[in-house]
Every structure is written in C-alpha cells, then in structure tokens.
Design an enzyme around this catalytic site. Structure first.
Site, PDB file in Angstrom:
ATOM      1  NE  ARG A  72      -0.999   0.025   4.952  1.00 31.43           N
ATOM      2  CZ  ARG A  72      -0.117   0.609   5.776  1.00 31.43           C
ATOM      3  NH1 ARG A  72       0.481   1.735   5.435  1.00 31.43           N
ATOM      4  NH2 ARG A  72       0.172   0.063   6.945  1.00 31.43           N
ATOM      5  CG  HIS A 129      -3.708   0.852   8.868  1.00 32.65           C
ATOM      6  ND1 HIS A 129      -3.906  -0.390   8.344  1.00 32.65           N
ATOM      7  CD2 HIS A 129      -4.613   0.996   9.874  1.00 32.65           C
ATOM      8  CE1 HIS A 129      -4.885  -0.996   9.015  1.00 32.65           C
ATOM      9  NE2 HIS A 129      -5.327  -0.171   9.934  1.00 32.65           N
ATOM     10  CE1 TYR A 182       3.636   1.926   8.635  1.00 32.14           C
ATOM     11  CE2 TYR A 182       2.606   3.277  10.324  1.00 32.14           C
ATOM     12  CZ  TYR A 182       2.536   2.623   9.114  1.00 32.14           C
ATOM     13  OH  TYR A 182       1.392   2.665   8.369  1.00 32.14           O
TER      14      TYR A 182
HETATM   15  C1  LIG Z   1      -8.974  -8.584  16.163  1.00 27.55           C
HETATM   16  C2  LIG Z   1      -8.444  -7.255  15.754  1.00 27.55           C
HETATM   17  N1  LIG Z   1      -7.333  -6.777  16.329  1.00 27.55           N
HETATM   18  C3  LIG Z   1      -6.843  -5.579  16.009  1.00 27.55           C
HETATM   19  C4  LIG Z   1      -7.462  -4.804  15.072  1.00 27.55           C
HETATM   20  C5  LIG Z   1      -6.912  -3.416  14.717  1.00 27.55           C
HETATM   21  N2  LIG Z   1      -6.367  -3.431  13.355  1.00 27.55           N
HETATM   22  C6  LIG Z   1      -7.080  -3.011  12.310  1.00 27.55           C
HETATM   23  S1  LIG Z   1      -6.295  -3.251  10.857  1.00 27.55           S
HETATM   24  C7  LIG Z   1      -4.949  -3.929  11.621  1.00 27.55           C
HETATM   25  C8  LIG Z   1      -3.799  -4.423  10.799  1.00 27.55           C
HETATM   26  C9  LIG Z   1      -4.215  -5.452   9.805  1.00 27.55           C
HETATM   27  O1  LIG Z   1      -3.131  -5.819   9.014  1.00 27.55           O
HETATM   28  P1  LIG Z   1      -3.272  -6.792   7.775  1.00 27.55           P
HETATM   29  O2  LIG Z   1      -3.985  -8.035   8.174  1.00 27.55           O
HETATM   30  O3  LIG Z   1      -1.935  -6.946   7.179  1.00 27.55           O
HETATM   31  O4  LIG Z   1      -4.243  -6.025   6.765  1.00 27.55           O
HETATM   32  P2  LIG Z   1      -4.008  -4.620   6.082  1.00 27.55           P
HETATM   33  O5  LIG Z   1      -4.586  -3.593   7.003  1.00 27.55           O
HETATM   34  O6  LIG Z   1      -2.562  -4.452   5.825  1.00 27.55           O
HETATM   35  O7  LIG Z   1      -4.809  -4.677   4.825  1.00 27.55           O
HETATM   36  C10 LIG Z   1      -5.127  -3.935  12.998  1.00 27.55           C
HETATM   37  C11 LIG Z   1      -4.152  -4.412  13.968  1.00 27.55           C
HETATM   38  C12 LIG Z   1      -8.627  -5.320  14.484  1.00 27.55           C
HETATM   39  N3  LIG Z   1      -9.314  -4.643  13.554  1.00 27.55           N
HETATM   40  N4  LIG Z   1      -9.089  -6.543  14.841  1.00 27.55           N
END
Ligand SMILES: Cc1ncc(C[n+]2csc(CCOP(=O)(O)OP(=O)(O)O)c2C)c(N)n1
Ligand SMILES: Cc1ncc(C[n+]2csc(CCOP(=O)(O)OP(=O)(O)O)c2C)c(N)n1
Ligand SMILES: [Mg+2]
Ligand SMILES: [Mg+2]
Lengths: 331, 356, 331, 356
Positions: B252, B256, B265
């Site tokens: 991306r 985020h 970061y």
């Molecule tokens: C169970 C849970 N823990 C924490 C979060 C907070 N959170 C939202 S997105 C994210 C990161 C997700 O990373 P990834 O799976 O790589 O997906 P991306 O956002 O990069 O598309 C986090 C920690 C959440 N939504 N759900």
C-alpha cells in the site's frame, strides 16, 4: 396420562435429542455441528443416534476448534442453513466469544436485515455433577449483555424440547443452555413430534402470595424445594422458572412481585454481574412502590467455580434459599 | 521455502508477458475491463481520501497500490459466487458490484453501507481481523452441500495470518474440502508492523502446507497473475478439489487509514520507488502500449466516465436522507424484544419532545 | 499552581504514557506488549517514545494475535514479569477472552496463590469519536462478572496515571479501560514521578443532597454537565466517578444514596447486563429503606453500538441525564 | 509430506537399537530410570482407574499406552525447566517431580492438586484445549529475557492442533525465538474424533513449516526416541536456537476419560493389537533383555516399591483433611475484595449456624 398427542417419558437430555431428531426430520436446512456429536453421540449423548439416522452430512463431527466451527456455522447460516452447534461445555465457549459477539449477534443489525444468522448454540452448563475443573461455568450473563442474541435455559424435559424447537425456528441466533445437572435428574411426559414453547415467556411453577422466588435452569429444583419447605412453615411462594433469560418475561415477574412485594432470586452464577442484578433492576423499574423488602439474591460467589470438592458449598442450596425466603418475609 | 514458493508473474514489471500459455486468454475485452476497473478503483480511492480530508466522510481506509489484487481477483469471480471482504477491500467489492454510493455511506458511518445490491453475495466488510475466514469456509461448505458450482473468495491481510481464526478457517476448509479461495493481500505491513515481525516464515503461501492444501505466491501487482491464478483456484473449488491459499505480494502506498501516519514506521521513499517501478496500473499500461491495445482517447474517456461516476456517487451520498436513529433499534432482531421496543419508544418520544 | 511536587499539564492519553514511562523506569520487570505499540507508539500514541527510550525488549510489537500475546503475557507474568498488554480497541479483546477468563483470572485461585498473574490489560473503549464500526464497544460488564479480575476505568488524567501505576503494582490481573473519547478532551495537572490512586475507591466530584449521580469513564463529563444544569434548576447532585468498576466502592455509593434517597446511573453500555444493574442491586442490598424513588438508569440501548452516524443517539447525553435527574427528583 | 516427516525410531518394536549413534548415551542408569518411571506411571494410572471405579476419586483421565511419551520427555528436562501439561499428562508431571498425592487430590476435586512441590515449575494442568501453548511461549520468552539456560516444555494432543491457540502459540514462539519445545502426543484421537477428521494433513510435524521452525515426527512408544529427540530440542532451545515442534505418535489404550466409552467410536481390538506389538514398556523390556540389562529380581523389586509408593499415596489421600470451603474465597485475589470477604463471612456464618 391420556392426552390427544402421544407422549414419551423422557429425561431432559433425551428431550434435547428428541427435539434435534424432530427438526432434522422436519427441515432439510437443519445441520448439527460440534465435537464428538457424530459417531459418539455427544459426550452427554444429546445427539445419540442422529448421525446414524441422518448421515455425516447433517450431523458433523468438527475439528476441535470452537471459533472455527462456530464461525463456519455462521457462514452456513448466512448461506441458507440452520446450524445447531454444540459447545461441549459452556466453559469452553470462550474461544468462540468473538465470533458470537461480533458476528452472529450483529449481522442482522449491521445489514438492516439483509443477512441473518439463524443459528442455535447449545451448551451444557453448570456445576453439581463432580466434573473435572473448568467444566462447570454458568456464565449466561456474558450473553444476555450481548445485543442480538437470545438466551434460553430450560429446566424441564418438556420445555427443553419445545424451546429448542422454537430456537431452531427462530430467525435469530439463540444460545441454548442445558443444565447438565438436570440432564438425567428426572423424567417427564414429552409429546412426540413437533411443538414449541414460546421464547420470552416464563412459567409459574407454584402459586403463593407471600414471596416471589425466581430461578432458572438447574436452580429451579432448588427453588422449588425451598418453596416446599417454606410452605410447611406457612410461607407461600410464587415460583417462577424464567426459561428465557433474554428477553426476560417482564410481565410475569412484575405481576408476581406486585402481588407479593417480596422477591428471592436464585442464581448459580457469581453474584456480581449476574442476571439476578438485572432482575433487581427490572423490579426497580416496574415495581418500586410495591416492594416491601429488598430483593434477596442467593447466588454463587464472586469466585471461580471451584473444584468439585467445594461445589456443594459454591452452589445455592434449598436451605440457603429457604433462609433468604424467611429473611425476606420477615424483613 | 522461498524457493519452493516463488513469486509468480504472468506479466513482468515492463508489461511483458512472461508466461506465454496465458496469451490466448488475454483478450482485448478482458484487458479493457481490467484497465477500466483499475482506473475506477484508484480514482474512487483518491476521492475518498480527499473527502475524508474535507470532513465529508469519517476515517477512511485507502488501498492505493493494491488495485491489481482487488480488481483482478474480483473479476475472476462468477456472479453467483460469494465475497467476504475486509475494511480495505472496497476495490474488490465495487468491482464485484457494490455501488460507490454504498461504499461512501459505509465510510460516512451509515449502516446502509453494509447492504449489497439485491442478489449480490457481498458480505459486509470484516473489521475484526481474520474473523471472516471460518465464516467463508462455512459459507463455502454450504454451497458444496447445496450441490452448486459456486465458490467463495475471502480476503485478508498479512497481519491476519497471525490470528487463530486464520488457522481454524483454513483447517475447517481443508478438512471439509470447501470451495473457498483464501486470498491474502500481503502488503507487508499490518498498520506499523512489518511482516518480518509478524512471522518468521518468509512466505505466507507456505502456511498452506500445514493443511495439505495448495499454496501459491503471486505478484499482486501483476493483474494477469492475480486474475488467472484466482480463476484457477476458483475452478479447483468449483470442481470439488477444495480450498487454495493465494498470497498476492503487494504494497500500500499510503497510510493504513487516514488516521495513520506511515512516516512514523517506514520510509515513504519506498512507496515512491515502488510507485515508479511496480505500480499495477502503470504495468498494465505498459503492456497495452507494448501490445498495441493502447488508445489515448479511449483512456481519457475511461477516466472521464469514471470521474463522472464518482462525482455522481458523491452527490448521491450528499443527497442521502439523514441517518434515522430508529434504524438502530429496528434490525437487531427480526421482531424487536420488549427491551428494545421500550427503549426505542422512550428515546424517540423524548427526542421528539426535545425537538418540538 | 504551587504544590510540593512538580506537575505537568497532561491529557488523559499523555497521563497513560507518563504512567507507563514512570513504571518502565521504576521496575525492570515491567514489559509492554501489543500491536503497533513500539515504533508507531500506539494508534492513539499512548506508548509514544517508549520503545525508543526503553528498547525493543521492553516495548514489544507483537504479531496480530490477541489470544497469542495475551496468553504469552500470562506466561511472562507466571515467570516473574509484570506485563502490560495493550488491546488496540476493547472491541478486539474478544479473541483473548478465553485466556483472560479461564487463565489470567483463575490462576491464583486454582493454585492457592502458588502461581499468580500480575498483569495489566489496557484497552481504549467507547463511542463518540466517529471511529469505524466495531471500534466502539464499552463492555466492561463482561469483565466485572469474571471472578479474579479487577476492572478500572479512569475519567481524568490524574486518576489515569495514579490508577495505572496502582494497577501495574497490583499483584492480580487488572483490566484498565481508557475512555478514548476523553483521551484528548481536556488537560489536568499531573504530578511527575510515581504516585498511586487507590484501587476500589470512587471519587466525589460534586456534593449535593438531592440526588446521587453515578458515572464512570467517558460518562463522567456527561454526568457533570447534567449536574451543572440541574444545579441551575435548584437540584443539587452528588456526582460520583466510580473509577474502579470491580470492586465497586460500596461505602461511597451507599453513603451518598442514603443521604439523597435518589439515584441516577449513567452508563454507556447496553442496558441489560450492564454494570448499572449491579449498582441497582448494591443499592437494593445496602439502602433499601432510604430510597425515595426508583433508581434511574440512563444507558446505551440493547442494540449493537451503531455506526457513527447514529452514535450521538446511542450515547447518553447531558440532556438525557438531566431528564432522568428531574424525573427521579420529582418521583 | 509423510516422506518428508518420517516417524523416527531409535529402538524398533523388537527392542533393537536402529540409530546406533545413540548407543553410547544409553547407559544402564538411564535405562533403569526409564524403566522405573514407566512402571511407576503405569501402575499409578491403573490404580487411579480403579479408584475412580470405586468412587474414591472423581472422573479420571488415563494415559496408559502413552507412558514413553510422558516419561521420556520429562526425563529429558533439567530441574530448572518449566512444564506446561494437560489433564492427561500426570505421567509427565509425576516423573518431573509432582507427588502422587497431589495428583490424586487433583482427581479428587481438590485445589491442593494444583500446587507443585516447592521450586518445581509445574504449572497446573490445562483443561481448555491448547490454551497452554501461548502461555508456554511467553514463559519461555521470559527465560530468554532473564538470560537463563532454562527451557519450557508444553504438552498437547492431536486435537489441540485445530485450536487457534496452537497457531498463535507457535507463531509467537517462532517470531521471538523462545526456548520452548512443543511436545505433541498424537494419540490419534480427540475423544472420539480420529485425526483424519481433525486435519487433512497426514502429519502434525509438517505444521512447523508454517512457522519456519523445526518439526520432527517420532515414534512416541520408543522411549529412546522420545528422550533423545526431546533432549536435542531442549538443547536447541537453551542455545538460543528457538522452538521445536515434536510430534510423538502414540496411542491411548483405554477410554478418553473414565466417563467415556471408546467402543462407541473405535474398535478396541486395535488397542489390543497395539498393546501386543508396540507397547512402550514391553519394548523397553525387550531392549533390556536383548542387551543383558534385564534382571527379573530387580524388576520385581521395582514393581513392589512402586506398589508401596502408590498405596502410600492413596493412604495419604484418604487421610487428607477434608476440603475447606474457606479456600474457595481466600485465594481469588491477594487481598479479598469486599464482595468476596462479605460473601465468605455470610456463608461461613450461615454454615456454622446450620451445623451448630
Ligand atoms: C482482532 C483485531 N485486532 C486488532 C485490530 C486493529 N487493526 C485493524 S487493521 C490492523 C492491521 C491489519 O493488518 P493486515 O492483516 O496486514 O491487513 P491490512 O490492514 O494491511 O490490509 C489492525 C491491527 C482489528 N481490527 N481486529
Ligand atoms: C476448548 C475446549 N474444547 C473442548 C474441550 C473438551 N475436550 C476435552 S479433551 C478433548 C479432546 C482432546 O483431544 P487431544 O487434543 O487429541 O488430546 P487427548 O485427549 O487425546 O490427550 C475435548 C474435545 C476442552 N477441554 N476444551
Ligand atoms: Mg497488511
Ligand atoms: Mg489425542
């Protein structure tokens, strides 16, 4: 006993089995999932014979994975099935808490009814059978606080069958708590075939004007015994079996409390945060001016459900309930 | 393991086809559709970021850089298939049929944003990470039980692979041979956490080995690789051959979410560099130029039409009737419980009293 | 302001940061774990600068795995550390529910004190900040029903720092809920260095004889505003900020209710099963004869916390609280 | 995968050493200790089954058939190591130092059964499946942070591999290179569910590939294989080389618990056959006979001493002061909250009133 319908004399766990069999026959979309429910017929035999009768496609032994199979069941419910999931003991439901809390319970609201999750989660609960540790939780209040979930807890074979069928036909997710202590405690005449008991309605088990005693599940026989002893002392209790824990039967509770002015609630769970607090609040809301004494709560303690050597001390007993009845009446 | 799971391309960074067996299937029609959707998703995504900056929608989750993953995989679906997206997959959803207005409403904090067009099996975006995987496996199993040829695609990120639900979902699908494609967008970050701290394994695809299902690693910025490998995995699913795990390696460019500051970061120079070298749209353009599909006028026309569509959706969002608080009460159960009915009545009466 | 100790003017989230920094300095056994808490300093900047100051070994970015890192933290707590875990939003704590419920909360009881789990779980909670859906739960009652767990919810920067330090020093597991709506809502003088606020003690924010208003976390400013408006109408409220949700400050609640005879509880969470019901039960138990009116509860509804377009309707407001105060006083 | 992860033996079914490099380390002392512990665990286990039948303890979880797994792995530990057992691992626990009386008290529903001997890092048995894995990873990480050479062993069954906590525990350990040995007893059943319905993968060891950690599959009825491979894995852990997943293939002869009836879901002939061909004790006896370590008198003596020890433990259990309900209240928090203090006082007063 002569009635229009044929009946069978069943224990509570047999009534559960009968309800499942009835619905597997009645509806093709009913599907059972859980650990050891197939060949083994469930660790309590609640699903005995069902896989043999309906096949491995409808009575499914899943991997040991509560979040996984509960989540999968949600997916099946989204896609036209009516899954009935067995959690082997309520104390092992917590790994699935996220799936239930965030998804099963919220899907309808999140999509304004476009997607729905008509599923039932069955779980034996409670102490009093000398089970190994951590098998004896009675944490219904963790689910009554969860908007979007109905919670049912039958105390008798008749109600177990009728309510389980109603739960399976309900368009929304239902947690169905089975008091394992009552699984084989007594038998009752149960009609053959399909019938339902209405969700949301409590049952008056005994009429009396002096005090209202409210209980559910495995505490119902305890409350009844206490009420019998009280009657011998001239104290006559209305005894209410809640049957549905969410939503509560407000009307029956209020009417009884407004009649007696005095209430004793018997709850197996820990005192703080238990359903009994909600009932106190309901009485506060509906019947403040009728109350002649504070509501008494006889409950499990604010301690983890102990090892079985201590469970007789943890669990409310008829004697403790009687004590509370007398205190309340003499307030 | 990296050698066992190489990143597969069909088209390289220069837009050259490197897997020639796919040539015949790369029709002009397909390429044009891909291009249109890539432009559409990128334009819409940028519009949302700017709407958020103007305070016209709430916090927003951009996906710029991941368009080939989302468009390519969504185009590989059949109409009757199911989609289980995350909060970042509105590119996939809009390619599969969700309207732009719905997407805008979602980010405006409106429940209406969760309702797919009639008949479209697009489940609302999953916010709690990885929770969609077991559900997708279950929905897929349901299709199998119904005896259809429908399949399910479920999206998730690299971070999601650390959750128990990833494991339980893949295991369930594997044991029951459910027709589901686990489509991982490995954008190499979970918010601020790089994949190297998320797992010790060098690939996500290798995690398929734990379940004895096929795992494949593809270049997620190569829309042909995404499209054809997803299509093959869906085909396997339809044919009763069970689930597949696809790791689409991507990036991306932006934050985020609009609440995030990636410079905290990571070096945003990396994003710039990737934009210049491996951008999914640039790559398809290069291919089109190389193959003589490219028509400047047509491309301008695509962009203009997309702009108009986006503007119209924004106008629709702006015109949308304001949020009705009754909706909060009316859809919790099929029939409201007395608790909810009483709360609604009391609140609505009080609110009317306050207003009138 | 001149005091014996130096103070800084901090927001609530800065006070949390200050508490963590103070304890990382003070005790080698303190260790922070969570998603994005390191380099990124937390999505709310609660851990800003701490990894840079104390290193990657003490401020640890974990994989995205609530059950995993909460479980790992339990293991560290068993083995001599004092982990402070951040759950990014309370709504994402459910995957870790099993680890908390069955293990963190029960280990001491199960081993008669031989193994203990001195850990803190921090989680921002609540609605009102236009967060995306499912980020806004306020489900404290799911933890107050869990024996073995203390639950804290500060409303001000001073209390946040003092209570978080107390929680880290507490020998038992503590859930520390941070009202994200109050994170940057106002600033307060906060002493530098180490100090504690006693766990289990509420705080009287306003004195009045007409009605008791009880709130916690993000509802405290709402309650205070309502009390101010009431005062203009001649109704004087005792306003209590609970600060600790388990165990409740029974003495302060009872004393106030026994003075006023009238109570309004302000709770962000869903009505049924909420902490407010426990407070009603506590008042029932301690102050029945003093009650001049039923306890009023102003709460979130029995619906999933809605999308943010509806959150102003979901959340208790000063106007709704004022309405309840007036109804209660005029009962 | 089965070829990549063959079941390793050091001693075959006939008690013949097949991996000769271990010869030198198989001392008479070691063999005698192993034999003694095998007999001790089996004798105790059978006693418990019979105590349960007599109603002198509650439902019990037998482990007969899995003794080599439990004894062999526990003997591989150093004194300062940590053990995270399940409800089935009292064989391992008693080998590592838990007293028989404690084990009996546990199955009698007494909290005292969870307290290990002073200084012994034996965490109480885990009942909710797989939940111990993340905790073991964390405890191991703590040792690493303290800079010790201590390691952690954590036990779990084949069924446990389906839980999310298995995945999250292994991933945590792998990312942080924690000194922990994940010791799987694959007895091929999770209550009634055979491993073929638990997972599609043919081995559990291969699941290590998902985490880029070593996975190894051993014959769990070969106590030498268990002992030496566990020791090596512990060594790796101590040396900072991180976690290992060991799959020890074994079989429980009896019921899942004394409440279970295995004939409902499997042919108990299979257990009989295995008892006759691959029993872990018989196998060690064969080795001892073959190698001239065998001494009938000594063996009788071992058995007699063990019988006496078991009888003494049972006598201690019977003599044990009866359960004190106050204990239920006194250890929930370091200092009881008022809720608990009040409940205790009210209950104890009422109880005394009832009794007096
Ligand atoms: C169970 C849970 N823990 C924490 C979060 C907070 N959170 C939202 S997105 C994210 C990161 C997700 O990373 P990834 O799976 O790589 O997906 P991306 O956002 O990069 O598309 C986090 C920690 C959440 N939504 N759900
Ligand atoms: C979370 C959870 N779910 C269900 C159970 C009930 N249960 C107890 S043992 C068991 C089977 C475990 O199988 P496995 O992991 O192979 O270990 P084994 O019993 O064979 O040693 C089940 C389902 C439980 N204890 N915990
Ligand atoms: Mg990512
Ligand atoms: Mg097993």
């Amino acid at each position: 006993m002569t009635t229009a319908v044929n009946t069978k004399t069943l224990t509570l766990v047999q009534a559960v089995n009968d309800a499942l069999r009835t619905m597997l026959k009645e509806r093709d979309d009913v599907i059972l999932l859980g650990e050891d429910i197939g060949k083994n017929g469930g660790v309590f035999r609640a699903t005995e014979g069902l896989q043999a009768e309906f096949g491995e496609d409808r009575v499914i032994d899943t991997p040991l994975s509560e979040a996984g199979f509960t989540g999968a069941a949600i997916g099946m419910a989204l896609n036209g099935f009516r899954p009935v999931v067995e959690i082997q003991f309520l104390g092992f439901i917590y790994p699935a808490y996220e799936q239930i809390m965030t998804h099963a319970a919220r899907m309808r609201a999140r999509t304004m009814g476009h997607f729905t999750v008509p599923m039932v989660i069955r779980a034996p609960y409670g102490a009093g059978v000398r089970a190994p540790e951590i098998h004896s939780d009675s944490t219904e209040a963790l689910f009554t606080h969860m908007p979007g979930m109905k919670v049912i807890c039958p105390a008798s074979p008749y109600d177990a069958k009728g309510l389980l069928i109603a739960a399976i036909e309900d368009p929304d997710p239902v947690l169905f708590l089975e008091p394992m202590r009552s699984y084989r405690a007594f038998r009752e005449e149960v009609p053959e075939g399909k019938y339902t008991v209405e969700i949301g309605k409590a049952k008056k088990l005994r009429e009396g004007d002096d005090v209202t005693v409210i209980a559910w599940g495995a505490m119902v026989p305890v409350a009844l015994k206490a009420a019998e002893s009280a009657a011998k002392k001239g104290i006559h209790a209305d005894v209410i079996d809640l049957r549905t824990l969410y939503p509560l039967d407000k009307d029956m509770i209020a009417a009884s409390v407004q009649k007696t002015g005095r209430t004793v609630i018997v709850q197996e769970a820990h005192a703080t945060g238990g359903l009994a607090s909600d009932i106190v609040a309901l009485i506060n809301d509906t019947s403040f001016l009728y109350q002649k004494a504070p509501v008494a709560r006889v409950t499990g303690f604010d301690v983890p459900v102990p090892f079985f050597a201590y469970e007789d001390d943890y669990l409310p007993t008829p004697a403790r309930v009687l004590h509370a009845i007398e205190k309340t009446v003499n307030f | 393991m990296e050698r066992q799971f190489p990143i597969r391309q069909i088209m390289d960074e220069q837009g050259r086809i490197v897997e020639h067996e796919y040539r015949g299937q790369i029709t002009e029609e397909l390429v044009m559709a891909m291009y249109r959707h890539l432009i559409r998703t990128r334009t819409f995504d940028r519009k949302c970021v700017s709407l958020q900056r103007q305070g016209r929608i709430g916090p927003y989750v951009p996906f710029e850089g991941q368009e080939a993953c989302q468009v390519g995989s969504a185009l590989a679906l059949e109409d009757e298939d199911w989609m289980f997206p995350t909060y970042r997959d509105h590119g996939a959803m809009m390619t599969f049929g969700r309207t732009l207005t719905q997407t805008l409403l979602y980010w405006k904090g409106r429940t209406e944003g969760c309702i797919p067009p009639q008949g479209k099996k697009i489940v609302p975006p999953y916010v709690p990470i990885a929770t969609q995987l077991p559900q997708a496996a279950g929905a897929a199993y349901a299709e199998k039980r119904k005896g259809t040829k429908n399949a399910v695609i479920v999206y998730f990120g690299d971070g999601a692979t650390s959750e128990g639900d990833f494991h339980e979902g893949l295991n369930f699908a594997s044991v029951f041979n459910a027709p589901v494609v686990f489509f991982n967008q490995n954008n190499q970050y979970a918010i601020s956490v790089p994949i190297t701290r998320q797992m010790k394994s060098k690939t996500i695809a290798q995690k398929a080995l734990a379940y004895d299902i096929p795992g494949i690693r593809i270049d997620g910025n190569d829309i042909f690789a995404v499209y054809f490998h997803t299509k093959q995995a869906l085909e396997r699913a339809r044919n009763g051959e069970g689930p597949t795990l696809i790791e689409a390696v991507t990036w991306r460019y932006g934050a985020h979410t609009t609440s995030d500051d990636p410079s905290k970061y990571r070096d945003q120079e990396e994003s710039k560099r990737r934009r210049e070298t491996t951008d999914p749209i640039m790559r398809l353009e290069r291919f089109m130029q190389r193959e003589g599909f490219w028509d400047e006028n047509w491309a301008n026309d695509v962009q203009e039409r997309v702009n108009a569509e986006v503007e119209q959706a924004v106008a629709e969002m702006d015109r949308y009737p304001s949020a009705n608080p009754e909706d909060m009460f009316d859809y919790v159960f099929a029939e409201p419980t007395w608790t909810i009915a009483e709360q609604k009545q009391a609140y609505m009466e009080w609110k009317r009293g306050m207003e009138g």
